[in-house]
Design an enzyme around this catalytic site. Structure first.
Site, PDB file in Angstrom:
ATOM      1  CE  LYS A 122       5.854  -4.089  -1.957  1.00 10.07           C
ATOM      2  NZ  LYS A 122       6.217  -2.834  -1.312  1.00 10.07           N
TER       3      LYS A 122
HETATM    4  N1  PMP Z   1       3.747   2.471  -2.461  1.00 11.43           N
HETATM    5  C1  PMP Z   1       4.904   1.963  -1.972  1.00 11.43           C
HETATM    6  C2  PMP Z   1       6.188   2.620  -2.344  1.00 11.43           C
HETATM    7  C3  PMP Z   1       4.879   0.830  -1.147  1.00 11.43           C
HETATM    8  O1  PMP Z   1       6.011   0.328  -0.681  1.00 11.43           O
HETATM    9  C4  PMP Z   1       3.628   0.251  -0.806  1.00 11.43           C
HETATM   10  C5  PMP Z   1       3.584  -0.928   0.124  1.00 11.43           C
HETATM   11  N2  PMP Z   1       3.722  -2.118  -0.550  1.00 11.43           N
HETATM   12  C6  PMP Z   1       2.457   0.811  -1.345  1.00 11.43           C
HETATM   13  C7  PMP Z   1       2.563   1.922  -2.166  1.00 11.43           C
HETATM   14  C8  PMP Z   1       1.109   0.205  -1.084  1.00 11.43           C
HETATM   15  O2  PMP Z   1       0.981  -0.986  -1.804  1.00 11.43           O
HETATM   16  P1  PMP Z   1       0.128  -2.213  -1.253  1.00 11.43           P
HETATM   17  O3  PMP Z   1      -1.256  -1.735  -1.096  1.00 11.43           O
HETATM   18  O4  PMP Z   1       0.268  -3.268  -2.283  1.00 11.43           O
HETATM   19  O5  PMP Z   1       0.747  -2.599   0.048  1.00 11.43           O
END
Ligand code: PMP
Length: 310
Positions: A151
């Site tokens: 991320k």
């Molecule tokens: N994929 C991407 C590319 C994201 O940026 C996010 C948001 N964080 C998610 C999936 C979903 O992840 P999460 O459930 O941890 O927010």
């Protein structure tokens, strides 16, 4: 009251919350981040978010200057100071200030930033009627390049995909890998349901290990559904009974149409509806309470002062 932002061990009103123009987070997108939710005075799955932040940081060889306990305090204290009960929290760790070259080893110390703000939600209609998705030309980055499981602060790939979706009139866009496998949406993971069996793309394809994705896998399994983490293509989405997306901001949103074709009967399915309810129950329990007795980390202010003096 002005919004209060945590930067490198101190709290600043938003107007004075500034970082250096030579921070490599700004110059190169060199950094990592988390998007976290505060529900009714408790930070949801904070530990899991922090562990993912450390995994992302490890991948880009960035040493976060605070411990999990210190970051927990910083997140909780930022929410407290902003007098928030429900919020979206952005935790960012940049490579820090360096020179104009790429060299991360010349950056003295990473910066840690916590911003807590009100949440922008999808409309209630999105949850009751479902959303339309469009497959966009910009592909998810190859796992052989910067693995998109990290991320990182460089979201240009997702931003371009989001823009392509927006220009074509959809709120979220579907991203494929170079072979045509479905990976995820621009800021959400994706699930399909066929004959009551759930399937979501595996993380080795480059899908983020979403915290909400993990919650849904847990919840669905507890409810007695089988969940597969397997590669699939648009074929399986067109052929699915149901489809939904998951994310910290989005929570669980039904997807009822892909590329102008209805999925299933074109309405949110029963499994999706059960999971939306189950997830809403889950977020209302547990989490790190803003009322928790967390000692203020003693060395917090010194961490950056010492590193910058060297
Ligand atoms: N994929 C991407 C590319 C994201 O940026 C996010 C948001 N964080 C998610 C999936 C979903 O992840 P999460 O459930 O941890 O927010």
């Amino acid at each position: 009251m002005s919004q209060i932002v945590f930067i490198d061990g101190k709290f600043y009103p938003r107007e004075r919350a500034k970082i250096s123009v030579l921070d490599h987070g700004l110059l190169y997108g060199d950094g990592v981040f988390e998007g976290i939710r505060l529900y009714n005075g408790s930070v949801f799955r904070l530990k899991e978010h922090l562990l993912r932040l450390f995994s992302s940081a490890k991948y880009i060889a960035l040493k976060i200057p605070l411990t999990i306990e210190e970051l927990t305090w910083a997140v909780v204290e930022t929410c407290r100071r902003n007098k928030l009960r429900n919020a979206y929290i952005r935790l960012v760790v940049t490579r820090g200030e360096g020179d104009l070259g790429l060299a991360p080893w010349l950056c003295k110390i990473p910066s840690v930033i916590v911003i807590a703000d009100k949440i922008q939600l999808y409309s209630e209609e999105a949850y009751t009627k479902g959303l339309k998705l469009l497959t966009v030309p910009t592909q998810r980055m190859s796992i052989a390049a910067v693995n998109p499981r990290v991320k990182s602060c460089n979201y240009l790939n997702n931003i371009l995909a989001k823009l392509e979706g927006h220009n074509a009139g959809v709120t979220e866009a579907l991203m494929l890998d170079s072979k045509g496998f479905v990976v995820e949406c621009t800021a959400d993971n994706i699930f399909i349901v066929k004959n009551k069996v759930l399937c979501t793309p595996p993380t080795y394809l480059g899908a983020l290990q979403g915290i909400t994705r993990d919650c849904i896998i847990e919840l669905a399994t507890e409810m007695g559904y089988k969940v597969n983490e397997e590669a699939f293509t648009r074929f399986e989405i067109f052929d699915a009974d149901e489809c939904f997306m998951t994310g910290t901001g989005a929570e669980v949103v039904p997807v009822v149409n892909l590329d102008a074709r209805p999925i299933g009967n074109g309405r949110p399915g029963s499994v999706t509806k059960r999971l939306i309810k189950g997830f809403r129950d889950l977020v209302s329990r547990g989490g790190v309470s803003l009322g928790a007795n967390l000692p203020r980390p003693r060395r917090l202010g010194d961490v950056w002062a010492k590193a910058r003096r060297q």
